[in-house]
Design a protein around this motif. Sequence first.
Motif: not given
Length: 253
Positions: A63-71
């Motif tokens: 439920s708390i995993n990041p998504t997309g291009f975290s940078r």
Amino acid sequence: MKKIFLGLLFISSFCLAAKAQNNNNTQPKKPDYSKIDLSNRPNDHLLIQFGYDGWDNQNGGDSINPTGFSRHFNMYFMLDKPFKSNPHFSVGFGAGIGSSNIFFKDTYIDLKANSNTLPFRPSVPNTNSANFKKYKLTTVFAEIPVEFRYAGNPVNPNKGFKASIGAKIGTLLDAHTKGKNLVDQTGVSVYGSKYINKEKDKRFINGTRLAVTARVGYGIFSLDASYQVTSFLKDGAGPTIRPYSIGLTISGL
């Protein structure tokens, strides 16, 4: 991405060890560096870093995993002290700023929650399951990096192979969330596409972070990686999350 970081750390360590061993076992003719002023050589006195960020979420669920291009975006000013016995090697240390933007989908991070643990909610409270179309958690740290460096060209490291391993310690300056365009379950904007919501609070975030680092490259460009040893959240504030990153370093001066 964690495996990529470990691979880069291994490559950097192997290169440094191999170069040190090679320098000890061979005695080719080389310049008399004692007669060359290396105090003002250009060797990564300025580091600018940009790249991908991820979370090693060890016990927090999906439920708390990041998504997309975290940078991330980092900038450091550093001193470089070459070894008198072998100027291929040096120690770099300095100070700077490190920032991270972690993006989420269908997640609301309640930084201002009146609880002992940081809630990662599936939707914004009191909105009938609405969520922000774009949502991120930003942290900014003041950091002190230290590196053990190797330069293939001791006189002008910006024109040769280079590698380093090191660590950095930082103190938290800012932590906030930013959501853009609140939409309902059908995707219809609630307040309009330009609506922005910001919440700022450092209560749940670990105020000190320690990370190990590695870099390998040629000239002013190198691949960099880091892995945070300390947990992202304070003890008891949530699951054990260890951020990691891999990116590009542009160095100079």
